[in-house]
Motif scaffolding. Structure first.
Motif, short mmCIF file in Angstrom:
data_model
loop_
_atom_site.label_atom_id
_atom_site.label_comp_id
_atom_site.label_asym_id
_atom_site.label_seq_id
_atom_site.Cartn_x
_atom_site.Cartn_y
_atom_site.Cartn_z
N THR A 1 5.99 2.65 8.50
CA THR A 1 6.39 2.62 6.84
C THR A 1 6.56 4.23 6.49
O THR A 1 5.97 5.15 7.52
N GLU A 2 7.13 4.67 5.60
CA GLU A 2 7.42 5.96 5.19
C GLU A 2 6.11 6.65 4.91
O GLU A 2 5.84 7.85 5.19
N ARG A 3 5.07 5.96 4.26
CA ARG A 3 3.97 6.68 4.19
C ARG A 3 3.05 6.97 5.35
O ARG A 3 2.57 7.97 5.41
N THR B 1 -1.15 2.47 7.18
CA THR B 1 -1.05 3.10 5.97
C THR B 1 -2.62 3.48 5.51
O THR B 1 -3.03 4.55 5.02
N TYR C 1 0.64 -1.14 0.08
CA TYR C 1 -0.06 -0.04 0.08
C TYR C 1 0.91 1.18 -0.04
O TYR C 1 0.50 2.30 -0.55
N GLY C 2 2.07 1.29 0.50
CA GLY C 2 3.08 2.41 0.57
C GLY C 2 3.22 3.00 -0.61
O GLY C 2 3.65 4.10 -0.60
N ASP C 3 3.18 2.46 -1.69
CA ASP C 3 3.52 3.21 -2.88
C ASP C 3 2.53 3.52 -3.71
O ASP C 3 2.66 3.87 -4.80
N LYS C 4 1.35 3.47 -3.00
CA LYS C 4 0.12 3.73 -3.96
C LYS C 4 -0.30 5.24 -3.61
O LYS C 4 -0.12 5.62 -2.59
N HIS D 1 11.79 0.65 5.44
CA HIS D 1 11.73 0.38 4.09
C HIS D 1 12.04 -1.37 3.63
O HIS D 1 13.06 -1.46 4.03
N ASP E 1 7.44 -6.07 3.70
CA ASP E 1 7.42 -6.98 2.47
C ASP E 1 8.23 -8.20 2.84
O ASP E 1 7.82 -9.36 2.63
#
Length: 288
Positions: A123-125, A81, A48-51, A153, A157
């Motif tokens: 997470t970063e998000r 997130t 989800y974090g890269d969406k 990061h 995963d």
């Protein structure tokens, strides 16, 4: 939208981007053993974090519609997130429904800290979200605590792949935890629902790095307490009847989700694969 009419016997829907939310489900089962539960692992759409936030909001609404279609009386967003990105839109879609999200436990961490220095693994998000930053500022102002933010990061995963006990996982944990310990943190928040699944590894890494006592904060128990309180307040808590049921759904492999249930929680519920309906994009059970 008209508020949903639900019964005490209806299930609670719980979802996450993958298996991390099982750490929350574990606390819910412990505190609410009579409740029927549905768990949805959105592993096929992860991470989800890269969406973008609007994409996550659309996905959360689709999952919410699926869970409501399965009869859910309440929804737990067992993902930091997704909570940051979309709990407001989900509540707007289903007014009056019990909807509980998760957020890093900054307030209990500040209360637990002896020296006022709190590390946050997330997470970063999550760490960059306005909702989180507002919470951090509020708790810091009221408690005087100083929060050290550490984006992790790749850690979620790694856990999602099932590599809970490995040199690679320990190396990641050491890289993320060491700066917090060096800066004097005596309390560390596990700010992603995946992270409590490797708490034993986290404790091992900490023990190898320092002799100081470090408190770990997992917010899953607080989420379960809040859910229980809202169900009772809404008059929809299940307190009798047949034994509670548990079902699992995933947008990836049902076999993988079954392995996660077994390996992480020692459970063997029925699991089903979910796909998007080509006609309308809604989520449906595969081959059902």
């Amino acid at each position: 939208m008209t508020p949903l009419q639900v019964s005490r016997d209806a299930p609670i829907g719980i979802f996450d981007s993958g298996v991390g939310g099982l750490s929350v489900l574990r606390h819910i089962r412990a505190q609410l053993p009579r409740e029927h539960l549905i768990y949805f692992a959105d592993s096929g759409f992860a991470p989800y974090g890269d969406k973008p936030e609007h994409v996550l909001a659309e996905r959360v609404l689709a999952i919410g519609a699926f869970l409501v279609g399965q009869g859910a009386k309440a929804i737990v967003i067992a993902c930091n997130t997704a909570t940051v990105a979309a709990i407001a839109v989900l509540r707007a879609r289903y007014p009056g429904m019990v909807i509980v999200g998760v957020e890093p436990g900054l307030k209990p961490a500040a209360a637990a800290s002896r020296n006022g220095i709190v590390g946050v693994l997330a997470t970063e998000r999550t760490l960059g979200g306005n909702k989180f930053l507002l919470l951090r500022d509020q708790v810091a102002q009221s408690s005087g605590a100083r929060f050290l933010l550490q984006a992790c990061h790749g850690l979620a995963d790694q856990i999602e792949f099932g590599t809970l006990e490995s040199s690679q996982t320990d190396a990641l944990l050491s890289r993320f935890i060491a700066p917090l310990l060096d800066a004097g943190a005596d309390t560390i928040v596990l700010g992603c629902t995946h992270y409590p699944l490797v708490q034993a590894s986290i404790e091992r890494v900490i023990a190898a790095s320092t002799q100081r006592a470090i408190t770990l904060v997992d917010t899953g128990e607080a989420v379960a307490r809040q859910l229980a309180r809202l169900l009772v307040a809404g008059g929809v808590a299940r307190d009798s009847g047949a034994p509670a049921r548990l079902e699992g759904y995933t947008s990836a492999s049902a076999t993988a989700l079954s392995a996660a249930f077994s390996g992480l929680l020692g459970l063997d519920p029925p699991t089903y694969e979910i796909v998007a309906d080509p006609a309308g994009g809604s989520l449906i059970v595969q081959n059902n």
